[in-house]
Design a protein around this motif. Structure first.
Motif, PDB file in Angstrom:
ATOM      1  N   HIS A 152      -3.063  10.795   2.142  1.00 52.96           N
ATOM      2  CA  HIS A 152      -1.765  10.910   1.483  1.00 52.96           C
ATOM      3  C   HIS A 152      -1.111   9.550   1.237  1.00 52.96           C
ATOM      4  O   HIS A 152      -0.187   9.441   0.427  1.00 52.96           O
ATOM      5  CB  HIS A 152      -0.822  11.785   2.319  1.00 52.96           C
ATOM      6  CG  HIS A 152      -0.519  11.227   3.683  1.00 52.96           C
ATOM      7  ND1 HIS A 152      -1.429  11.281   4.725  1.00 52.96           N
ATOM      8  CD2 HIS A 152       0.574  10.585   4.159  1.00 52.96           C
ATOM      9  CE1 HIS A 152      -0.890  10.707   5.788  1.00 52.96           C
ATOM     10  NE2 HIS A 152       0.311  10.279   5.472  1.00 52.96           N
ATOM     11  N   ARG A 153      -1.588   8.473   1.901  1.00 57.95           N
ATOM     12  CA  ARG A 153      -0.984   7.157   1.706  1.00 57.95           C
ATOM     13  C   ARG A 153      -1.848   6.239   0.833  1.00 57.95           C
ATOM     14  O   ARG A 153      -1.584   5.040   0.754  1.00 57.95           O
ATOM     15  CB  ARG A 153      -0.710   6.489   3.058  1.00 57.95           C
ATOM     16  CG  ARG A 153       0.316   7.239   3.902  1.00 57.95           C
ATOM     17  CD  ARG A 153       0.670   6.477   5.153  1.00 57.95           C
ATOM     18  NE  ARG A 153       1.382   5.243   4.864  1.00 57.95           N
ATOM     19  CZ  ARG A 153       2.701   5.165   4.645  1.00 57.95           C
ATOM     20  NH1 ARG A 153       3.437   6.260   4.691  1.00 57.95           N
ATOM     21  NH2 ARG A 153       3.274   4.007   4.397  1.00 57.95           N
TER      22      ARG A 153
ATOM     23  N   ARG B 190      -5.010   0.080   1.300  1.00 54.35           N
ATOM     24  CA  ARG B 190      -4.588   1.408   1.747  1.00 54.35           C
ATOM     25  C   ARG B 190      -5.788   2.238   2.214  1.00 54.35           C
ATOM     26  O   ARG B 190      -5.709   2.949   3.231  1.00 54.35           O
ATOM     27  CB  ARG B 190      -3.890   2.138   0.597  1.00 54.35           C
ATOM     28  CG  ARG B 190      -2.711   1.428  -0.028  1.00 54.35           C
ATOM     29  CD  ARG B 190      -1.500   1.350   0.884  1.00 54.35           C
ATOM     30  NE  ARG B 190      -1.490   0.130   1.688  1.00 54.35           N
ATOM     31  CZ  ARG B 190      -1.106  -1.063   1.217  1.00 54.35           C
ATOM     32  NH1 ARG B 190      -0.729  -1.198  -0.048  1.00 54.35           N
ATOM     33  NH2 ARG B 190      -1.102  -2.113   2.002  1.00 54.35           N
TER      34      ARG B 190
ATOM     35  N   HIS C 251       0.589   6.790  -3.433  1.00 52.36           N
ATOM     36  CA  HIS C 251       1.743   6.621  -2.542  1.00 52.36           C
ATOM     37  C   HIS C 251       2.487   5.345  -2.928  1.00 52.36           C
ATOM     38  O   HIS C 251       1.861   4.307  -3.162  1.00 52.36           O
ATOM     39  CB  HIS C 251       1.261   6.527  -1.092  1.00 52.36           C
ATOM     40  CG  HIS C 251       2.380   6.386  -0.107  1.00 52.36           C
ATOM     41  ND1 HIS C 251       3.157   7.457   0.285  1.00 52.36           N
ATOM     42  CD2 HIS C 251       2.853   5.296   0.554  1.00 52.36           C
ATOM     43  CE1 HIS C 251       4.052   7.027   1.157  1.00 52.36           C
ATOM     44  NE2 HIS C 251       3.897   5.732   1.336  1.00 52.36           N
TER      45      HIS C 251
ATOM     46  N   GLN D  16      -3.366   4.532  -2.607  1.00 58.43           N
ATOM     47  CA  GLN D  16      -2.670   3.968  -3.768  1.00 58.43           C
ATOM     48  C   GLN D  16      -3.588   3.998  -4.984  1.00 58.43           C
ATOM     49  O   GLN D  16      -4.733   3.553  -4.913  1.00 58.43           O
ATOM     50  CB  GLN D  16      -2.238   2.527  -3.469  1.00 58.43           C
ATOM     51  CG  GLN D  16      -1.440   1.871  -4.602  1.00 58.43           C
ATOM     52  CD  GLN D  16      -1.062   0.430  -4.271  1.00 58.43           C
ATOM     53  OE1 GLN D  16      -1.678  -0.208  -3.432  1.00 58.43           O
ATOM     54  NE2 GLN D  16      -0.033  -0.075  -4.939  1.00 58.43           N
TER      55      GLN D  16
ATOM     56  N   SER E   6       3.653   2.016  -3.066  1.00 56.48           N
ATOM     57  CA  SER E   6       3.359   0.789  -2.328  1.00 56.48           C
ATOM     58  C   SER E   6       3.501  -0.376  -3.290  1.00 56.48           C
ATOM     59  O   SER E   6       3.124  -0.270  -4.459  1.00 56.48           O
ATOM     60  CB  SER E   6       1.935   0.798  -1.767  1.00 56.48           C
ATOM     61  OG  SER E   6       1.731   1.876  -0.880  1.00 56.48           O
TER      62      SER E   6
END
Length: 778
Positions: free
Chosen positions: A337-338, A279, A356, A340, A358
């Motif tokens: 924001h994405r 990520r 996030h 992990q 995942s």
């Protein structure tokens, strides 16, 4: 770098893990990320620092700084200074010897006054008997290790107070609820070892030209070195990101709120690193693709997001003339924001945790560890102590590999069972594991493997062993297990045939009451039978032992020692180590201390590390006083010394007499196993070759003779003539076809009629000889 290029990655193991073999974290990540097209460089700066330090030039710097530094020296240190020339002339030959590059030095080390000797040699006379059966090279390796430890003591006393081969700067990180001590140490002027380390880092950065530098911190002793290195990256390459992960953050930093930590580390990841790294690199790659420019100068606005809050040190460097970026990329704040399982410092200067949703990377998809970049021929084989299992840790080059992710049992009340590295259990097919093993052997040239599972699953080990034997892949391996009944004597023999030389497992407190309270899922009698099975198969057994568990009484501590004595006396445990119970925040005891009749009394959660908890045990005993006696008794039991002494012999205070029956272990070993006839669904497995069949006359007519040609000896099995073709076909099929599982009931179904009954054949002399020689029922 073109606009489509991916970030360059540098993965570092900071000082100091093991000297004999690479810690596997960076190799796992390199294998995983390299398999997805990323450019990854890795380095073990712990090893490189040791090699730099223990060279003639490095040691000369140490002595020069001591002589100029005005240190208050002990008598031992003054003696070593007087022997400076001896140390300078011997240090490089000793290192070459420990790297297995000059084994001819062994006689000089053992039989002449080649090595200068300081305090670590004080007890060496006591060791001569122990090395009588270990050989000249082993004795020399131990003496050379003492020599290095003398030098380490001198360094620790003077120019490098944080130095230690296994606990480098550990005190700064142990139970550090406050970051103040580390922060202060990192702002002090670098000492000689720090400067050597940073010199190595500069060369590495110049070679790798990374966009992001990742540090693995498996132990408290790695934290200071990682932060010192990260600090230097920030000072010299303000456009480079830094990341940290590993065992220490996973257990100690899960509640971090300390913003100053992020002066050094931009991204702190938890649990397995593969997902968080993917990520993070996706975010970096996307940011690079959007903002890649050529021939630009960094501006204050172009600094990474977290650098904008680092005391403006990097900004000031730019204001004083700017700095041409080494890469053709202009770093802008990345989209976070994405991410992990990642801590970072946000735009308001506060610590933020981003996770996030995942999926985790499945265990079969983590790839094969990649050991390229690491100087495998430069590691040192040392013998620190005479414990045979501890020697495996420190002597020899072992490829580290995981059979499964997590623990299949995950109930032990003292263990961090709530954390991902224990709680998420996933396996990989045996075919994939052996593929990885073959790839690692091809890359490293080494066939020794240490399976680093929390507890390797017995059925997965069975399948792995079968696959290794099927493919004729010869390895030597050892690992950690649970002493559970699935490890039958036959399974132990199969594992030995596949290359297993040692196992370690938790006996912990050798008390059935406390084992039940721990939820170990084993009993003392069961442990005895399992360890006997391993020992009979030629596999060394190491027992992890524990004292000080909640509610443990003095009587139970003494009784536990008596059980350990009987295990050693029976010869079914060959190695062990006593650990003092420690209550951790992520264990069942730490989560619910009242259930175990203890009270957590601190420390209060701080902004930095929090895991080890202090506790009161009102119903237990004074555990501290037992430690020295338990260790002394075990050391002697390891060498089969004083096994008949009363237990009170080991303590300098009154202890209760044991209540354990003197024949507890021997009686447990006499319990008969299940007869073969009662195991119809078990698999037959033959470790030997296909036999030759012939017939010869006997007193009651013709009989069949099967001749087996094996590595150590040839032998024959005689059966009635009617059974000859059937038994020959059965064993030939088992020897040549590992894919078809033949169960006991399958053999029974094809068993010729008209002869002795099947159940009677299974207790016949011929069948029992086959069982002795390698016919397994699994």
């Amino acid at each position: 770098m073109s606009s489509s290029a991916q970030p360059r990655i540098l993965l570092i193991t900071p000082p100091l893990t093991q000297l004999n073999t690479p810690y596997p974290a960076t190799a796992y990540l390199k294998g995983f990320l390299g398999g997805r097209g990323y450019h990854v460089t890795q380095a073990d700066l712990g090893l490189e620092l040791v090699l730099q330090l223990f060279s003639r030039a490095g040691l000369a710097r140490v002595f020069a700084e001591i002589e100029a530094g005005g240190f208050e020296l002990s008598d031992n240190a003054r003696r070593m200074l007087r022997l400076k020339n001896s140390y300078l002339s011997t240090v490089e030959p000793v290192i070459r010897f420990l790297q297995n590059k000059d084994n001819t030095l062994a006689p000089r080390i053992c039989h002449s006054r080649f090595l200068p000797e300081a305090s670590r040699f004080d007890n060496v006379a006591d060791l001569e008997t122990a090395f009588g059966t270990m050989g000249l090279t082993d004795q020399a390796r131990h003496l050379a290790t003492l020599y290095l430890e003398d030098l380490a003591d001198l360094i620790k006393e003077t120019v490098g107070p944080q130095f230690g081969f296994s606990r480098y700067a550990e005190k700064l990180a142990m139970s550090a609820t406050s970051f103040d001590a580390l922060h202060e140490a990192l702002h002090a002027a670098p000492n000689l070892l720090d400067r050597m380390l940073l010199e190595l880092l500069d060369k590495l950065l110049a070679r790798a030209q990374p966009d992001i530098v990742g540090f693995t911190v498996p132990f408290p002793g790695n934290l200071y070195g990682a932060l010192r290195l990260a600090q230097h990256v920030k000072q010299t390459r303000p456009g480079t990101y830094t990341s940290m992960g590993g065992g220490y953050p996973n257990t100690e930093l899960r509640t971090i709120r300390e913003p100053r930590f992020f002066d050094y580390i931009d991204f702190l990841t938890l649990d397995d690193g593969e997902g968080p790294w993917l990520r993070l690199l996706e975010a970096l790659s996307g940011q690079q693709n959007r903002h890649a420019l050529s021939g630009v100068r960094l501006s204050e606005a172009s600094l990474p997001l977290t650098n904008q809050f680092q005391g403006n040190e990097a900004v000031e460097m730019l204001r004083q003339g700017g700095r041409q970026m080494e890469h053709d990329v202009l770093f802008q704040p990345i989209p976070t924001h994405r991410l992990q399982r990642t801590f970072l410092r946000n735009a308001t200067g506060e610590v933020e945790y981003v996770n996030h949703p995942s999926p985790d990377i499945p265990h079969p998809e983590v790839g094969t560890p990649d050991y390229s970049d690491l100087p495998l021929t430069e590691y040192l084989s040392v013998i620190e102590v005479l414990n045979p299992m501890h020697r495996l840790w420190s002597d020899g080059r072992w490829n580290k590999l995981t059979i499964a992710h997590g623990c299949y049992w995950k109930r032990c009340s003292f263990c961090d069972v709530t954390l991902d590295y224990i709680s998420r259990y996933e396996t990989a097919p045996a075919t994939l594991l052996v593929d990885r093993i073959e790839q690692i052997i091809a890359q490293t040239g080494q066939t020794g493997f240490h399976f680093v599972d929390e507890a390797a699953p017995p059925l997965a080990l069975r399948d792995l062993a079968v696959e290794l034997l099927k493919r004729r892949v010869s390895i030597t391996w050892w690992g950690n297990i649970r002493f559970e009944k699935t490890f039958t004597p036959d399974l132990c023999r199969l594992l030995a045939a596949s290359g297993c030389i040692a196992v370690s497992g938790g006996l912990e407190v050798a008390s059935d009451r406390l084992l039940a309270l721990m939820e170990k899922g084993v009993t003392i009698a069961q442990v005895a039978r399992v360890t006997d099975g391993f020992t009979q198969a030629g596999i060394m057994v190491h027992a992890y032992l524990m004292y000080g568990f909640p509610t443990q009484t003095a009587q139970e501590t003494v009784d536990s020692l008596e059980v350990v004595r009987q295990l050693f006396q029976a010869g079914i445990v060959q190695s062990g180590y006593w650990h003092r119970f420690s209550m951790t925040a992520h264990s069942p005891v730490g989560k619910n201390p009242a259930k175990y009749q203890v009270a957590a009394v601190g420390p209060e959660p701080g902004a930095f590390a929090w895991n080890d908890l202090w506790h009161d045990d009102p119903t237990g005993t004074d555990h501290e006083q037992f430690g020295p006696g338990l260790a002394k008794a075990l050391y002697n039991y390891l060498h089969s010394v004083a096994l008949q002494e009363p237990l009170s012999f080991w303590f300098d205070f009154r202890v209760p007499k044991t209540t354990v029956p003197r024949h507890l272990i021997s009686q447990a070993l006499q319990e008969p196993g299940k007869p073969d006839a009662s195991r119809p669904n078990s698999r037959l497995f033959w470790l030997g070759n296909a036999p030759e069949l012939r017939y010869e006359p006997g007193r009651k007519g013709q009989r069949a003779v099967l001749t087996f040609y094996e590595q150590a000896e040839d032998f024959e099995v005689t059966v009635p003539a009617t059974l000859g073709p059937w038994l020959h076909a059965l064993l030939t099929g088992l020897a040549n076809d590992y894919d078809t599982k033949v169960l006991v009931k399958d053999a029974a179904a094809s068993y010729p009629s008209g002869g002795q009954p099947w159940e009677q054949f299974l207790v016949s002399a011929g069948w029992q000889l086959l069982r002795e020689k390698g016919l397994l029922v699994l």
